[in-house]
Design a protein around this motif. Sequence first.
Motif, PDB file in Angstrom:
ATOM      1  N   ASN A 202      -2.970   9.015   4.546  1.00 18.85           N
ATOM      2  CA  ASN A 202      -1.606   8.548   4.312  1.00 18.85           C
ATOM      3  C   ASN A 202      -1.509   7.029   4.260  1.00 18.85           C
ATOM      4  O   ASN A 202      -0.605   6.479   3.625  1.00 18.85           O
ATOM      5  N   TRP A 203      -2.426   6.346   4.942  1.00 24.02           N
ATOM      6  CA  TRP A 203      -2.466   4.883   4.831  1.00 24.02           C
ATOM      7  C   TRP A 203      -2.686   4.485   3.368  1.00 24.02           C
ATOM      8  O   TRP A 203      -1.987   3.617   2.821  1.00 24.02           O
ATOM      9  N   ASP A 204      -3.676   5.101   2.755  1.00 21.80           N
ATOM     10  CA  ASP A 204      -3.983   4.780   1.361  1.00 21.80           C
ATOM     11  C   ASP A 204      -2.782   5.052   0.461  1.00 21.80           C
ATOM     12  O   ASP A 204      -2.437   4.244  -0.406  1.00 21.80           O
ATOM     13  N   LEU A 205      -2.149   6.205   0.670  1.00 19.85           N
ATOM     14  CA  LEU A 205      -1.018   6.576  -0.183  1.00 19.85           C
ATOM     15  C   LEU A 205       0.129   5.574  -0.036  1.00 19.85           C
ATOM     16  O   LEU A 205       0.706   5.135  -1.030  1.00 19.85           O
ATOM     17  N   SER A 206       0.440   5.187   1.221  1.00 19.82           N
ATOM     18  CA  SER A 206       1.571   4.269   1.440  1.00 19.82           C
ATOM     19  C   SER A 206       1.289   2.887   0.846  1.00 19.82           C
ATOM     20  O   SER A 206       2.171   2.262   0.248  1.00 19.82           O
ATOM     21  N   GLY A 222       9.004  -9.347 -14.530  1.00 20.87           N
ATOM     22  CA  GLY A 222       8.817 -10.781 -14.415  1.00 20.87           C
ATOM     23  C   GLY A 222       9.140 -11.406 -13.079  1.00 20.87           C
ATOM     24  O   GLY A 222       9.427 -12.602 -13.003  1.00 20.87           O
ATOM     25  N   VAL A 223       9.089 -10.634 -11.995  1.00 18.26           N
ATOM     26  CA  VAL A 223       9.296 -11.213 -10.666  1.00 18.26           C
ATOM     27  C   VAL A 223       8.038 -11.977 -10.264  1.00 18.26           C
ATOM     28  O   VAL A 223       6.916 -11.470 -10.413  1.00 18.26           O
ATOM     29  N   GLU A 224       8.202 -13.200  -9.749  1.00 17.44           N
ATOM     30  CA  GLU A 224       7.052 -14.034  -9.394  1.00 17.44           C
ATOM     31  C   GLU A 224       6.229 -13.374  -8.289  1.00 17.44           C
ATOM     32  O   GLU A 224       6.767 -13.009  -7.249  1.00 17.44           O
ATOM     33  N   PRO A 225       4.927 -13.206  -8.496  1.00 16.91           N
ATOM     34  CA  PRO A 225       4.093 -12.503  -7.515  1.00 16.91           C
ATOM     35  C   PRO A 225       4.018 -13.203  -6.162  1.00 16.91           C
ATOM     36  O   PRO A 225       3.862 -12.551  -5.133  1.00 16.91           O
ATOM     37  N   GLN A 226       4.133 -14.551  -6.148  1.00 15.17           N
ATOM     38  CA  GLN A 226       4.036 -15.272  -4.878  1.00 15.17           C
ATOM     39  C   GLN A 226       5.232 -15.017  -3.969  1.00 15.17           C
ATOM     40  O   GLN A 226       5.198 -15.360  -2.790  1.00 15.17           O
ATOM     41  N   ARG A 227       6.275 -14.387  -4.490  1.00 17.73           N
ATOM     42  CA  ARG A 227       7.451 -14.079  -3.673  1.00 17.73           C
ATOM     43  C   ARG A 227       7.368 -12.692  -3.051  1.00 17.73           C
ATOM     44  O   ARG A 227       8.231 -12.310  -2.258  1.00 17.73           O
ATOM     45  N   MET A 228       6.316 -11.919  -3.382  1.00 21.21           N
ATOM     46  CA  MET A 228       6.233 -10.525  -2.953  1.00 21.21           C
ATOM     47  C   MET A 228       5.010 -10.265  -2.079  1.00 21.21           C
ATOM     48  O   MET A 228       3.980 -10.905  -2.235  1.00 21.21           O
ATOM     49  N   THR A 229       5.166  -9.302  -1.181  1.00 14.64           N
ATOM     50  CA  THR A 229       4.052  -8.811  -0.369  1.00 14.64           C
ATOM     51  C   THR A 229       4.100  -7.285  -0.378  1.00 14.64           C
ATOM     52  O   THR A 229       5.171  -6.699  -0.243  1.00 14.64           O
ATOM     53  N   ALA A 230       2.945  -6.647  -0.560  1.00 15.80           N
ATOM     54  CA  ALA A 230       2.864  -5.184  -0.530  1.00 15.80           C
ATOM     55  C   ALA A 230       2.232  -4.748   0.784  1.00 15.80           C
ATOM     56  O   ALA A 230       1.228  -5.307   1.215  1.00 15.80           O
ATOM     57  N   ALA A 231       2.836  -3.752   1.421  1.00 14.18           N
ATOM     58  CA  ALA A 231       2.334  -3.276   2.719  1.00 14.18           C
ATOM     59  C   ALA A 231       2.529  -1.770   2.839  1.00 14.18           C
ATOM     60  O   ALA A 231       3.472  -1.205   2.287  1.00 14.18           O
ATOM     61  N   GLY A 232       1.623  -1.113   3.571  1.00 21.25           N
ATOM     62  CA  GLY A 232       1.727   0.320   3.816  1.00 21.25           C
ATOM     63  C   GLY A 232       1.966   0.604   5.287  1.00 21.25           C
ATOM     64  O   GLY A 232       1.347  -0.011   6.148  1.00 21.25           O
ATOM     65  N   ARG A 233       2.864   1.554   5.590  1.00 22.36           N
ATOM     66  CA  ARG A 233       3.192   1.912   6.970  1.00 22.36           C
ATOM     67  C   ARG A 233       2.743   3.326   7.333  1.00 22.36           C
ATOM     68  O   ARG A 233       2.961   3.764   8.452  1.00 22.36           O
ATOM     69  N   SER A 234       2.164   4.051   6.357  1.00 24.17           N
ATOM     70  CA  SER A 234       1.759   5.430   6.580  1.00 24.17           C
ATOM     71  C   SER A 234       2.968   6.236   7.093  1.00 24.17           C
ATOM     72  O   SER A 234       4.067   6.105   6.577  1.00 24.17           O
ATOM     73  N   TYR A 235       2.770   7.044   8.162  1.00 25.10           N
ATOM     74  CA  TYR A 235       3.893   7.832   8.699  1.00 25.10           C
ATOM     75  C   TYR A 235       4.297   7.358  10.095  1.00 25.10           C
ATOM     76  O   TYR A 235       4.935   8.085  10.846  1.00 25.10           O
ATOM     77  N   TYR A 236       3.962   6.100  10.428  1.00 21.95           N
ATOM     78  CA  TYR A 236       4.156   5.625  11.794  1.00 21.95           C
ATOM     79  C   TYR A 236       5.519   4.978  12.062  1.00 21.95           C
ATOM     80  O   TYR A 236       5.769   4.522  13.171  1.00 21.95           O
ATOM     81  N   MET A 237       6.386   4.931  11.058  1.00 18.46           N
ATOM     82  CA  MET A 237       7.745   4.426  11.271  1.00 18.46           C
ATOM     83  C   MET A 237       8.761   5.413  10.688  1.00 18.46           C
ATOM     84  O   MET A 237       9.506   5.100   9.756  1.00 18.46           O
ATOM     85  N   PRO A 238       8.817   6.628  11.221  1.00 17.57           N
ATOM     86  CA  PRO A 238       9.737   7.635  10.664  1.00 17.57           C
ATOM     87  C   PRO A 238      11.187   7.300  10.993  1.00 17.57           C
ATOM     88  O   PRO A 238      11.486   6.657  12.001  1.00 17.57           O
ATOM     89  N   VAL A 239      12.090   7.724  10.111  1.00 15.12           N
ATOM     90  CA  VAL A 239      13.525   7.574  10.366  1.00 15.12           C
ATOM     91  C   VAL A 239      14.151   8.917  10.719  1.00 15.12           C
ATOM     92  O   VAL A 239      15.332   8.983  11.060  1.00 15.12           O
ATOM     93  N   ALA A 240      13.350   9.964  10.648  1.00 17.15           N
ATOM     94  CA  ALA A 240      13.823  11.299  10.984  1.00 17.15           C
ATOM     95  C   ALA A 240      12.633  12.120  11.500  1.00 17.15           C
ATOM     96  O   ALA A 240      11.487  11.675  11.452  1.00 17.15           O
ATOM     97  N   THR A 241      12.919  13.318  11.981  1.00 15.35           N
ATOM     98  CA  THR A 241      11.852  14.169  12.481  1.00 15.35           C
ATOM     99  C   THR A 241      10.982  14.681  11.335  1.00 15.35           C
ATOM    100  O   THR A 241      11.471  14.905  10.222  1.00 15.35           O
ATOM    101  N   ASN A 242       9.698  14.840  11.611  1.00 17.67           N
ATOM    102  CA  ASN A 242       8.787  15.421  10.635  1.00 17.67           C
ATOM    103  C   ASN A 242       8.645  16.930  10.811  1.00 17.67           C
ATOM    104  O   ASN A 242       7.808  17.556  10.171  1.00 17.67           O
ATOM    105  N   GLU A 243       9.491  17.492  11.672  1.00 22.30           N
ATOM    106  CA  GLU A 243       9.421  18.930  11.951  1.00 22.30           C
ATOM    107  C   GLU A 243      10.186  19.754  10.920  1.00 22.30           C
ATOM    108  O   GLU A 243      10.042  20.973  10.877  1.00 22.30           O
TER     109      GLU A 243
END
Length: 277
Positions: A202-206, A222-243
């Motif tokens: 899931n790290w890879d996917l995120s 055309g958004v300038e690349p120096q203004r952006m950062t890409a990051a992955g959170r996997s499933y470690y910051m859920p906003v709801a239950t995974n059940e």
Amino acid sequence: MKKIMLLSATAALLLSSCVSQKKYAELEAQQKETQDQLNTATVKLNSCLDEKERLNQQINQLSNQNSALLNNVGDLATLSKKEAENLERSLESIKEKDMKIQRMQDAITKKDSVTLALVTSLKGALGNLNDEDIQINVEKGVVYVSISDKLLFESGKYNVSERAKEVLGKVATVVKNKPEIEFMVEGHTDDKPIRNAVLQDNWDLSVKRATSVVRVLQEEFGVEPQRMTAAGRSYYMPVATNETAEGRAKNRRTRIVILPKLDQFYNLIEQGMKEAK
């Protein structure tokens, strides 16, 4: 030969994930530092307000003493020189505190106005979308744009859908009109494990979903690349239950985090302090 190629691809993916995580950690530390600075400024503001209250009490006390003297003697001349000087100093001190407090409040108001203008622009651009697909909110001065997984990607995939590009194009229009802001794209998944020839987990996917969004914003809008950062959170910051299926659907999302320019905010406060002296 196939084993060597597979091992090379896996190593490249792991390296990409590590670099994204390291960059994200640096940004998270920077945001914590700026939040600490904001807390310090808030403490100073509260201290000024307390000092103003104390001085007001002192003024009231001196005024009461002066009234008593005037009532007893019936002549303004009974006000002692020392008391008059104390009263004058207290008034000057209150005036100075008022100026500092006003400068701080002006800086805070300006920062809040910039945030409000950004939120208004985003909601205006994305207003026709379902609230379940995209949400815009503000937490501690940071603007978050959360886009559902079903709007951006097919299940288990990281290629941005054509329908999603319309949404990203609207976001790009807003951020391009505000060149002073920087932002981070976060990929989030549910806790269902995934593994195939391309994705290790899931790290890879995120991470790959975040980089796909960044790449579309850069290459197609055309958004300038120096203004952006890409990051992955996997499933470690859920906003709801995974059940439940509904909860997992909420957790599968991509979040655009508008990073606050707190250094500009503190420059406003410092300038105000200098002018108040």
